[in-house]
Design a protein around this motif. Structure first.
Motif, PDB file in Angstrom:
ATOM      1  N   LYS A  77      31.862  49.678  50.761  1.00  0.00           N
ATOM      2  CA  LYS A  77      30.942  50.509  51.554  1.00  0.00           C
ATOM      3  C   LYS A  77      29.540  50.559  50.936  1.00  0.00           C
ATOM      4  O   LYS A  77      28.702  51.389  51.322  1.00  0.00           O
ATOM      5  CB  LYS A  77      31.459  51.945  51.725  1.00  0.00           C
ATOM      6  N   LEU A  78      29.265  49.675  49.975  1.00  0.00           N
ATOM      7  CA  LEU A  78      27.933  49.579  49.403  1.00  0.00           C
ATOM      8  C   LEU A  78      27.052  48.711  50.298  1.00  0.00           C
ATOM      9  O   LEU A  78      27.533  47.736  50.891  1.00  0.00           O
ATOM     10  CB  LEU A  78      27.983  48.960  48.009  1.00  0.00           C
ATOM     11  N   PRO A  79      25.772  49.020  50.418  1.00  0.00           N
ATOM     12  CA  PRO A  79      24.881  48.189  51.231  1.00  0.00           C
ATOM     13  C   PRO A  79      24.831  46.746  50.734  1.00  0.00           C
ATOM     14  O   PRO A  79      24.871  46.497  49.523  1.00  0.00           O
ATOM     15  CB  PRO A  79      23.515  48.875  51.067  1.00  0.00           C
ATOM     16  N   PHE A  80      24.712  45.825  51.660  1.00  0.00           N
ATOM     17  CA  PHE A  80      24.628  44.397  51.357  1.00  0.00           C
ATOM     18  C   PHE A  80      23.523  44.138  50.337  1.00  0.00           C
ATOM     19  O   PHE A  80      23.696  43.369  49.379  1.00  0.00           O
ATOM     20  CB  PHE A  80      24.365  43.622  52.645  1.00  0.00           C
ATOM     21  N   GLU A  81      22.372  44.802  50.518  1.00  0.00           N
ATOM     22  CA  GLU A  81      21.203  44.542  49.682  1.00  0.00           C
ATOM     23  C   GLU A  81      21.453  44.924  48.219  1.00  0.00           C
ATOM     24  O   GLU A  81      20.977  44.253  47.305  1.00  0.00           O
ATOM     25  CB  GLU A  81      19.988  45.313  50.215  1.00  0.00           C
ATOM     26  N   ILE A  82      22.206  45.993  47.997  1.00  0.00           N
ATOM     27  CA  ILE A  82      22.500  46.414  46.622  1.00  0.00           C
ATOM     28  C   ILE A  82      23.384  45.385  45.932  1.00  0.00           C
ATOM     29  O   ILE A  82      23.147  44.996  44.774  1.00  0.00           O
ATOM     30  CB  ILE A  82      23.165  47.802  46.606  1.00  0.00           C
ATOM     31  N   LEU A  83      24.415  44.930  46.642  1.00  0.00           N
ATOM     32  CA  LEU A  83      25.309  43.928  46.042  1.00  0.00           C
ATOM     33  C   LEU A  83      24.586  42.602  45.837  1.00  0.00           C
ATOM     34  O   LEU A  83      24.845  41.892  44.855  1.00  0.00           O
ATOM     35  CB  LEU A  83      26.536  43.732  46.939  1.00  0.00           C
ATOM     36  N   GLU A  84      23.688  42.281  46.727  1.00  0.00           N
ATOM     37  CA  GLU A  84      22.914  41.053  46.568  1.00  0.00           C
ATOM     38  C   GLU A  84      22.065  41.118  45.300  1.00  0.00           C
ATOM     39  O   GLU A  84      21.941  40.143  44.550  1.00  0.00           O
ATOM     40  CB  GLU A  84      22.016  40.857  47.789  1.00  0.00           C
ATOM     41  N   GLU A  85      21.497  42.312  45.031  1.00  0.00           N
ATOM     42  CA  GLU A  85      20.655  42.502  43.845  1.00  0.00           C
ATOM     43  C   GLU A  85      21.471  42.522  42.559  1.00  0.00           C
ATOM     44  O   GLU A  85      21.055  41.961  41.536  1.00  0.00           O
ATOM     45  CB  GLU A  85      19.887  43.821  43.978  1.00  0.00           C
ATOM     46  N   LYS A  86      22.654  43.129  42.584  1.00  0.00           N
ATOM     47  CA  LYS A  86      23.433  43.349  41.366  1.00  0.00           C
ATOM     48  C   LYS A  86      24.406  42.209  41.033  1.00  0.00           C
ATOM     49  O   LYS A  86      24.963  42.187  39.935  1.00  0.00           O
ATOM     50  CB  LYS A  86      24.234  44.650  41.495  1.00  0.00           C
ATOM     51  N   SER A  87      24.608  41.302  41.947  1.00  0.00           N
ATOM     52  CA  SER A  87      25.605  40.241  41.724  1.00  0.00           C
ATOM     53  C   SER A  87      24.965  38.969  41.189  1.00  0.00           C
ATOM     54  O   SER A  87      23.749  38.792  41.228  1.00  0.00           O
ATOM     55  CB  SER A  87      26.356  39.930  43.022  1.00  0.00           C
ATOM     56  N   TYR A  88      25.803  38.077  40.677  1.00  0.00           N
ATOM     57  CA  TYR A  88      25.351  36.770  40.211  1.00  0.00           C
ATOM     58  C   TYR A  88      26.201  35.696  40.883  1.00  0.00           C
ATOM     59  O   TYR A  88      27.324  35.932  41.320  1.00  0.00           O
ATOM     60  CB  TYR A  88      25.443  36.642  38.694  1.00  0.00           C
ATOM     61  N   PHE A  89      25.642  34.506  40.971  1.00  0.00           N
ATOM     62  CA  PHE A  89      26.324  33.396  41.648  1.00  0.00           C
ATOM     63  C   PHE A  89      25.912  32.112  40.948  1.00  0.00           C
ATOM     64  O   PHE A  89      24.731  31.821  40.802  1.00  0.00           O
ATOM     65  CB  PHE A  89      25.903  33.355  43.120  1.00  0.00           C
ATOM     66  N   SER A  90      26.896  31.363  40.466  1.00  0.00           N
ATOM     67  CA  SER A  90      26.593  30.100  39.793  1.00  0.00           C
ATOM     68  C   SER A  90      27.584  29.032  40.237  1.00  0.00           C
ATOM     69  O   SER A  90      28.656  29.341  40.752  1.00  0.00           O
ATOM     70  CB  SER A  90      26.645  30.276  38.268  1.00  0.00           C
ATOM     71  N   ILE A  91      27.196  27.779  40.048  1.00  0.00           N
ATOM     72  CA  ILE A  91      28.040  26.674  40.495  1.00  0.00           C
ATOM     73  C   ILE A  91      28.210  25.647  39.381  1.00  0.00           C
ATOM     74  O   ILE A  91      27.431  25.581  38.421  1.00  0.00           O
ATOM     75  CB  ILE A  91      27.460  25.984  41.756  1.00  0.00           C
ATOM     76  N   ASP A  92      29.273  24.865  39.533  1.00  0.00           N
ATOM     77  CA  ASP A  92      29.558  23.715  38.690  1.00  0.00           C
ATOM     78  C   ASP A  92      29.482  24.032  37.190  1.00  0.00           C
ATOM     79  O   ASP A  92      30.218  24.883  36.713  1.00  0.00           O
ATOM     80  CB  ASP A  92      28.648  22.544  39.067  1.00  0.00           C
ATOM     81  N   HIS A  93      28.596  23.354  36.442  1.00  0.00           N
ATOM     82  CA  HIS A  93      28.556  23.533  34.994  1.00  0.00           C
ATOM     83  C   HIS A  93      28.440  25.003  34.598  1.00  0.00           C
ATOM     84  O   HIS A  93      29.184  25.485  33.731  1.00  0.00           O
ATOM     85  CB  HIS A  93      27.361  22.780  34.391  1.00  0.00           C
ATOM     86  N   GLU A  94      27.502  25.705  35.207  1.00  0.00           N
ATOM     87  CA  GLU A  94      27.271  27.105  34.829  1.00  0.00           C
ATOM     88  C   GLU A  94      28.450  27.993  35.201  1.00  0.00           C
ATOM     89  O   GLU A  94      28.777  28.937  34.482  1.00  0.00           O
ATOM     90  CB  GLU A  94      25.982  27.620  35.474  1.00  0.00           C
ATOM     91  N   ALA A  95      29.095  27.694  36.327  1.00  0.00           N
ATOM     92  CA  ALA A  95      30.262  28.478  36.732  1.00  0.00           C
ATOM     93  C   ALA A  95      31.406  28.294  35.741  1.00  0.00           C
ATOM     94  O   ALA A  95      32.081  29.259  35.351  1.00  0.00           O
ATOM     95  CB  ALA A  95      30.711  28.069  38.134  1.00  0.00           C
ATOM     96  N   ILE A  96      31.626  27.065  35.319  1.00  0.00           N
ATOM     97  CA  ILE A  96      32.710  26.781  34.384  1.00  0.00           C
ATOM     98  C   ILE A  96      32.393  27.338  32.998  1.00  0.00           C
ATOM     99  O   ILE A  96      33.256  27.915  32.340  1.00  0.00           O
ATOM    100  CB  ILE A  96      32.983  25.264  34.336  1.00  0.00           C
ATOM    101  N   ARG A  97      31.155  27.164  32.568  1.00  0.00           N
ATOM    102  CA  ARG A  97      30.761  27.732  31.268  1.00  0.00           C
ATOM    103  C   ARG A  97      30.955  29.256  31.291  1.00  0.00           C
ATOM    104  O   ARG A  97      31.413  29.847  30.304  1.00  0.00           O
ATOM    105  CB  ARG A  97      29.310  27.385  30.960  1.00  0.00           C
ATOM    106  N   HIS A  98      30.625  29.869  32.415  1.00  0.00           N
ATOM    107  CA  HIS A  98      30.794  31.322  32.532  1.00  0.00           C
ATOM    108  C   HIS A  98      32.264  31.713  32.378  1.00  0.00           C
ATOM    109  O   HIS A  98      32.586  32.654  31.634  1.00  0.00           O
ATOM    110  CB  HIS A  98      30.272  31.801  33.891  1.00  0.00           C
ATOM    111  N   LEU A  99      33.162  31.005  33.044  1.00  0.00           N
ATOM    112  CA  LEU A  99      34.594  31.290  32.911  1.00  0.00           C
ATOM    113  C   LEU A  99      35.041  31.141  31.466  1.00  0.00           C
ATOM    114  O   LEU A  99      35.770  31.996  30.934  1.00  0.00           O
ATOM    115  CB  LEU A  99      35.412  30.357  33.810  1.00  0.00           C
TER     116      LEU A  99
END
Length: 338
Positions: A77-99
């Protein structure tokens, strides 16, 4: 197909946001099914300090991120804009390094803690039960478990068995000028409560009370550490006699209300009472700080103590980071196959 990581953690969002996004129990099954509609393969992790999704793209990067934010906005029930600001999204190398960093506890509030590895294994097993793990995530998580094994055996990152529980007890000891002669009440009977009890004993806390909605679980935990079990309906009465309360339940709402705390403090003649709330969502409302004699610390307040812990482990962190980079070498074919 490409790998992605999406989420928010104590690095990007305060507890007031994380507690609304946290997913417990049967709700995790529901959210996992929703996420599988967005990603070809998916593993979903929810702990007190992070909510994360590891998956394989179905659509574009932009579509996937938008859909993920939408799912968590609908759930929390949080606004889309708040989650967009507070979240992170990465792909491939950075996603795996993060895990690899997360499962090795390098991204944890308390670097070197052991709980995150078990939490990710549990999340991976849940995804397997729901058939949301395919060949790519299976290989990725198998590799991640090998990474953490190497980090734990080749560095001293976990030496001393640090945890949020140990940090909490250290904080209580500092504030109360030692725990000898003090009485502590533990609310909850899960893994965090058990760890907390161990540390209270090692710090020579004189008396320990344990309460839980299941009195039988409270009894088992109390007996293991020579404590005393209190029925959940009675713990408010016992609060007037204790020095510290450490709470870590999985309740979706506050278990202690302002008015209840006010009554207790009046009975104590405002003798100071220390609350440490390790739960997400929080067990104790922030407004009780308005009551004379009340001291309240949440899991986010432990950051200062955790930073001191990190400084002591800096050399081991660098060793662990180096091991992760060794594992990253030569994985390009894995990232981009198919």
């Amino acid at each position: 197909m490409r790998i992605f990581t999406f989420g928010l953690s104590h690095h990007t969002a305060g507890i007031e946001i994380r507690e609304q996004v946290a997913v417990e129990g049967d709700r995790a099954d529901e959210v996992l099914r929703l996420l599988h509609g967005i990603a070809c393969e998916v593993v979903f992790v929810s702990t007190c300090n992070r909510t994360e999704v590891y998956g394989i793209f179905k659509g574009t990067k932009e579509e996937t991120r938008h859909n993920l934010i939408s799912v968590f906005s609908q759930y929390s029930k949080l606004p889309f804009e708040i989650l967009e600001e507070k979240s992170y999204f990465s792909i491939d190398h950075e996603a795996i390094r993060h895990l690899f960093r997360v499962i090795s506890s390098l991204d944890s509030m308390v670097v070197g803690e052991n709980q995150i590895t078990g939490q990710i294994k549990a999340a991976y097993n849940l995804a397997k039960q729901h058939h949301t793990v395919g060949p790519i995530l299976h290989q990725l998580f198998s590799h991640a478990f090998s990474v953490v094994k190497g980090v734990k055996t080749k560095t001293g990152i976990g030496r001393g068995a640090v945890s949020v529980s140990s940090i909490a007890v250290d904080l209580a000891e500092d504030i109360l000028d030692g725990l000898a002669g003090k009485t502590a009440m533990i609310i909850g009977a899960g893994k965090t409560s058990k760890l907390t009890l161990k540390h209270l004993i090692s710090h020579e806390c004189s008396t320990i009370l344990v309460t839980n909605r299941s009195f039988e679980q409270a009894q088992r935990l109390a007996e293991e550490f020579s404590g005393k079990a209190i029925r959940f309906d009675d713990f408010l009465c016992e609060m007037q006699f204790v020095d510290i309360i450490i709470s870590s339940t999985s309740a979706p709402h506050h278990i202690i209300k302002y008015q209840q705390a006010l009554v207790v403090m009046n009975k104590r003649a405002n003798r100071p009472l220390l609350f440490i709330d390790l739960a997400v969502p929080r067990d104790i409302p922030e407004e009780i700080l308005e009551i004379d004699g009340v001291f309240l610390y949440t899991i986010d307040d432990l950051n200062i103590v955790a930073e001191n812990n990190l400084a002591k482990r800096r050399a081991e962190v660098l060793k662990a980071e180096g091991l992760i980079e060794q594992h990253m070498v030569g994985l390009d074919k894995f990232f981009y196959r198919g």
